[in-house]
Design a protein around this motif. Structure first.
Motif: not given
Length: 568
Positions: A290, A306, A303, A298, A242, A335, A295
């Protein structure tokens, strides 16, 4: 001149004050001044090394320096007063000075050895001191000091992994010998476990990401080589990932691809070590989890980073563990599919091309396409089931999960109803055309995913026979908008033709009844530019006169009159 004196066979002679002086109190003070200067200007790195040495170096140094200082002072006093000293063949005045000088030099060399030549690492001899020292630095929380400490931890990464308790192996051994009494772990093992929890501090993780990613590389590399995946590194892994996602100068962004990052982008050393081993990711369990509070803030770049690490894990999962349900990847899928859940905020906005939610939508769609490519590289299993009971998660594979992800993405896009062009651009150009039109996903795996997606869309619409609802209404509105009110003769939409035909058939048969039963739900089926004429029993799509179109164009879909309202 004094005369030698003997008592009971032991002879003494007065010390010559003009004798050779090798190491006296003045030399001691000069040397001590230099040592104190070196000790006081040493930075946090060397202080940490000295405090974690396998011997109590600070206390020993103080004792030795104090003893040498007192003895050199007494030696000079003895020489000045010419007091008696025992005569011996081995311990002469010069030898005595050499011993004191040697002890003083040895002290300095010990500091230099542990501070510069051989930095101490975590082990049995210094486990307690290492833990206490690291605890004090983490508790203090100075960013500058933590950056140095993060780098120093690299040397102890192997030892920490080697000594820590592997809960996975311990669980298996307890199953084999359930009657054996449980014993406390050795001190070095207990301290290793505590240190793995200590380094999970978010401030230290932030320092590792910013200043010493090689520390994380060393830890996870050792885990992979020893296959010790069950050590207590789950909180550290979660916080590290994170923090890396929050810092856009971290390894996750520099290891994007070769075109942007050169050789590091091709090799992806840290990303490969951490995420390309599905067994490691699964056992740790939290590496893809996350932070909920972060989140929501973001952007598309975060993203995208990720999604890259999830795809690394997904590739290894598909290669070796495909038939195993993956909780870590299933959560990650959830997510990602929610990344564009705020598309509804774009309603009534006249320009959305640079909106953050639209960019995130593109990232989600690209993730779906990349995941299908990975499935294609493996090949579609012979016994894959096209239809699976949706309530039985154990029967579903990632073909079902990806189809479900695409379905949820379509649902979020269906929330955009106006303006007409922005609605069309998001629903048709950004989502539908990327999944169905122009031969997209026209591969064996892609066809399986599209089959399952078509079934999900149709089932959601048909569910309104029993219970009219706004989710089904939005899905129907999306389908009518992107596929149109008439069947097309083109080949670009051949993959969606069967769904299109079924949707039009259901709409023709049920829309008038739905409007009579609940006008609000029926209204949710129509985006801007599509209306329902109650008196004429038809749905109308209007294309206004604009650009080269001189007159408005109308497309009609006649629907059956509502029979009654007793269906639900």
């Amino acid at each position: 001149m004094s005369v030698e004196q003997c008592f009971i066979g032991l002879c003494f002679f007065p010390l010559d004050k003009n004798g050779q002086k090798l190491f006296g109190f003045s030399e001691f003070l000069a040397g001590l001044a230099l040592m104190v200067l070196a000790w006081t200007i040493a930075d946090v790195r060397y202080r940490f090394r000295i405090r974690t040495a396998p011997i109590p170096l600070q206390h020993l140094t103080f004792a030795v320096v104090a003893a040498v200082g007192v003895l050199t002072l007494l030696t000079d006093l003895w020489r000045a007063e010419q007091w008696l000293v025992p005569r011996g063949n081995f311990l002469t005045p010069t030898t005595w000075q050499a011993i004191l000088a040697g002890l003083f030099l040895l002290t300095f060399l010990a500091w230099a050895w542990f501070a510069f030549i051989r930095p101490p690492t975590f082990g049995k001899s210094n486990a307690k001191r290492f833990a206490q020292t690291l605890y004090s630095f983490v508790l203090k929380g100075s960013p500058l000091e933590l950056a140095v400490i993060a780098d120093e931890l690299t040397y102890s990464a192997k030892a920490l992994v080697r000594h820590a308790t592997d809960r996975e192996r311990l669980g298996r051994s307890e199953e084999r010998g359930a009657d054996k009494p449980h014993s406390d772990p050795p001190n070095v093992e207990a301290y290793a476990n505590d240190l793995l929890l200590l380094i999970a501090d978010k401030r230290l993780c932030r320092a590792i990401v910013a200043s010493s990613p090689i520390t994380a590389f060393a830890l996870f590399k050792e885990m992979g080589e020893t296959k010790k995946y069950g050590i207590q590194i789950d909180t550290f892994a979660k916080n590290l990932v994170n923090e890396a996602l929050a810092n856009k100068d971290s390894f996750l962004y520099h290891e994007a691809d070769g075109y942007q990052s050169g050789l590091i982008g091709y090799h992806k050393p840290l990303s490969q070590v951490m995420f390309a081993n599905y067994q490691l990711v699964k056992t740790v369990g939290s590496m893809l989890d996350l932070d909920f509070s972060r989140r929501a803030e973001w952007d598309a770049d975060q993203w995208e980073a990720y999604c890259r690490i999830v795809l690394l894990t997904f590739r290894d999962y598909v290669d070796s563990y495909f038939w195993e349900h993956s909780f870590v990847l299933f959560r990650a899928k959830g997510y990602i599919e929610n990344a564009a859940s705020d598309l509804y905020k774009l309603n009534e906005l006249t320009s959305t091309w640079n909106a953050g939610s639209v960019r995130r939508l593109s990232i989600v769609v690209e993730f779906i396409k990349d995941a299908v490519k990975i499935l294609d590289e493996k090949g579609v299993p012979k016994h894959i089931r096209l239809r699976v009971h949706e309530n039985r998660l154990s029967d579903q594979t990632f073909y079902d999960h990806i189809a479900s992800m695409a379905f949820e993405t379509i649902f979020y896009a269906s929330a955009v109803r106006s303006p007409r062009w922005e609605c069309w651009n998001i629903q048709r150009n950004s989502v539908w055309a990327e999944l169905f039109n122009f031969g997209e996903l026209d591969t064996p795996a892609g066809r399986v995913v599209k089959f399952k997606l078509r079934r999900l869309l149709y089932d959601e619409v048909v569910r309104m026979d029993r219970l009219p609802n706004f989710k089904g209404a939005k899905i129907l509105g999306f389908c009518l908008n992107v596929m149109g009110l008439h069947l097309s003769d083109g080949r670009y939409d051949k993959d969606s033709r069967a769904l299109h035909k079924a949707i039009l058939s259901w709409t023709k048969k049920n829309f008038a009844w739905l409007h009579a039963y609940n006008p609000r739900v029926a209204e949710a089926c129509l985006v801007e530019g599509i209306t329902y004429e109650v008196e004429n029993h038809r749905i109308v799509r209007t294309r206004p006169a604009e650009d080269l179109r001189r007159e408005a164009e109308h497309i009609y879909l006649d629907v059956d009159p509502a029979p009654d309202l007793k269906r639900v």
